[in-house]
Design an enzyme around this catalytic site. Structure first.
Site: not given
Length: 539
Positions: A302, A476-478
């Site tokens: 995101h 920080f949503h890998p």
């Protein structure tokens, strides 16, 4: 006849399950798998203890991200979609993993996200299938029933603060046709609400507090910190153990492996072990045990566009913390009541809406904050202002995670490939326009909002998409780098078993075929819950 030299590695013994990574998923797995005394579980964490005050004070994420004590310190490759910029890419290197440094927002995503997984061939992963797993781990402060539970381990509470300017923005969203709702976790997020967080009484409630602290006494659970996985041992097509460094010493453990190292660490370890794209592995001198081109591919994330507006007639954190007296008030409020800015998550108010009517469900999410700054870690601006961040919940862009060396301590190349499709650039420009419409509502007229980021002079879709590349950052949503699927190209099958290697599963956000419409901590816990059920059923 000469004997073979002794193995220099410290032998840690045999376990029924070795869990790699003590983050959101790993702590959950360790709890569930060790509940059966017939199992023996080894939980490995490359970082150290979470006994660090900034882990537990909510605002401490500012001091944990970028801190080598708690963060791997990764960065992306230079991104064309970000006009050549590289982004810091925090990943937790500490007990609790990212749950020890993240924004603490408890968000499951939308029902349609999981129903899409099922439609892609992943039987058992639809919304109706996974909702009971969310409930299993949740300890909600107020709600119970079909959508919430108060019997789980993971505490979920309201944020302990109040900002009138955020109330006004919520009313402005309603003026745009976005209704106020009380709960983002019922399957349809369209609306505005205050984010609920994984906190308890003003302290962060990370995965360690939730899942490990209550069960540390179990004799069949061993937890090791400073334990860096180097290579999965594979014999005759089966994972049989792990080579690692324990406090810098070579060591070895034996047993079936569950990878919970996250969307960066999991594909990195697979590639280091000879599982991945053959050309990449050969380039780094690694023997190819399984040519699996999809390992490390399908990276999704995101990207948050941080628009910012000066305002009048309302207090923001900018001016509150600008004086010694203001800072003292903030400290006293937290010391006495565990409330106020030091108890804040990075975002307070959420708004889910559609950037275009053609979308069936909300496709963009606002994170609204009563502050502004150039980037986290930098001083706040010297004037009253708010940040109206907005992200594309379902980006089309796909990137990769690839090793850069056979050295397990070498950072991988992380290339999210942000804004690489026409669709993502269209949503980016539409998102900035949506933020402008929100701030131009009648409800906010008395606050006289003045846009200073990206700037009112930018008007064309092309200019706005380029501006998004200048000001956007990751939240920080890998996910997605060890994709789950029923097709032969998928890295893991719907039971999370690695295709082509027995005795090896993946149970973290890397298995997501497509990204969820929200934060990823709660889904990571859910994935671990489901993995544990399947592992225990198989045994």
């Amino acid at each position: 006849m000469s004997s073979l030299p002794p193995d220099p590695r410290l032998d840690l013994g045999r376990y029924s399950h070795i869990v790699v990574g003590a983050g959101s998923a790993g702590c959950t797995l360790a709890n569930r798998l060790s509940a059966d005394p017939k199992n023996s579980v080894l939980l490995l964490e490359a970082g150290g203890s979470d006994r660090y005050h900034w882990v537990h004070i909510p605002v401490g994420y500012l001091y944990c991200m970028g801190n080598p004590r708690t963060d791997w310190g990764y960065a992306t490759e230079a991104e064309a979609g970000l006009n050549g910029r590289r982004l810091a890419y925090p990943r937790g290197k500490v007990m609790g993993g990212c749950s020890s440094i993240n924004g603490m927002i408890y968000m499951r995503g939308q029902a349609a996200d999981y129903d899409r997984w099922r439609q892609l061939g992943n039987a058992g992963w639809g919304w109706d299938d996974v909702l009971p797993l969310f409930l299993k781990s949740e300890n909600h402060h107020a709600l119970s029933g079909p959508f919430h539970s108060q019997s789980g381990e993971l505490r979920v509470e309201k944020q302990r603060l109040s900002w009138p300017i955020l109330d006004a923005i919520r009313e402005a969203a309603e003026e745009m046709g976005v209704p106020p709702i009380e709960d983002f976790n019922r399957g349809d997020n369209f609306g505005s609400s205050y984010f609920e967080v994984t906190q308890k009484a003003g302290f962060r409630f990370n995965a360690v507090r939730a899942f490990l602290a209550p069960i540390r006494h179990r004799k069949n659970l061993r937890i090791l910190t400073q334990a860096q996985a180097e290579r999965i041992r594979i014999e005759e097509g089966r994972a049989t153990g792990l080579d690692l460094r324990l406090d810098g010493r070579p060591a070895r453990a034996h047993g079936e492996i569950v990878l919970a190292a996250g969307a960066i660490g999991t594909p990195q370890l697979l590639q280091l072990s000879g599982i991945g794209p053959a050309e990449l592995l050969r380039r780094h001198g690694i023997d190819v045990l399984l040519d699996r081109p999809t390992v490390g591919e399908n990276l999704q994330d995101h990207l948050q566009i941080r628009t910012a507006f000066r305002i009048e007639g309302a207090r923001t954190l900018n001016e509150w913390q600008a004086t010694l007296w203001g800072k003292a008030q903030i400290g006293l409020q937290y010391a006495l009541k565990r409330s106020g800015p030091m108890a804040m998550a990075p975002s307070q108010l959420g708004i889910f809406m559609k950037s275009d009517p053609r979308f069936e469900t909300a496709n963009i999410e606002f994170h609204v904050q009563p502050l502004s700054l150039d980037r986290f870690g930098q001083p706040l601006d010297a004037f009253p202002a708010i940040t109206v961040s907005v992200c594309n919940l379902r980006p089309e862009s796909r990137g990769s995670v690839r090793i850069t060396s056979p050295d397990p301590f070498a950072p991988p190349a992380i290339a999210p490939n942000y804004l690489s499709t026409d669709g993502d650039r269209e949503v980016a420009s539409a998102s900035i326009r949506a933020a402008r419409r929100l701030m131009a509502t009648r409800r906010l007229e008395r606050h006289r909002p003045q846009e200073f980021k990206p700037g009112v002079h930018l008007q064309s879709d092309e200019d706005l998409a380029r501006a998004a590349g200048d000001i956007a950052t990751t939240i920080f949503h890998p996910v997605g780098t060890a994709r789950m699927g029923a097709d032969p190209d998928a890295v893991v099958d719907p039971q999370l078993r690695l295709r082509g290697i027995a005795g090896l599963r993946v149970a973290d956000c890397s298995i997501m075929p497509t990204i969820v419409s929200g934060n990823t901590h709660a889904p990571a816990v859910m994935i671990a819950e489901k993995a544990a059920e399947m592992i225990l059923a198989d045994r």
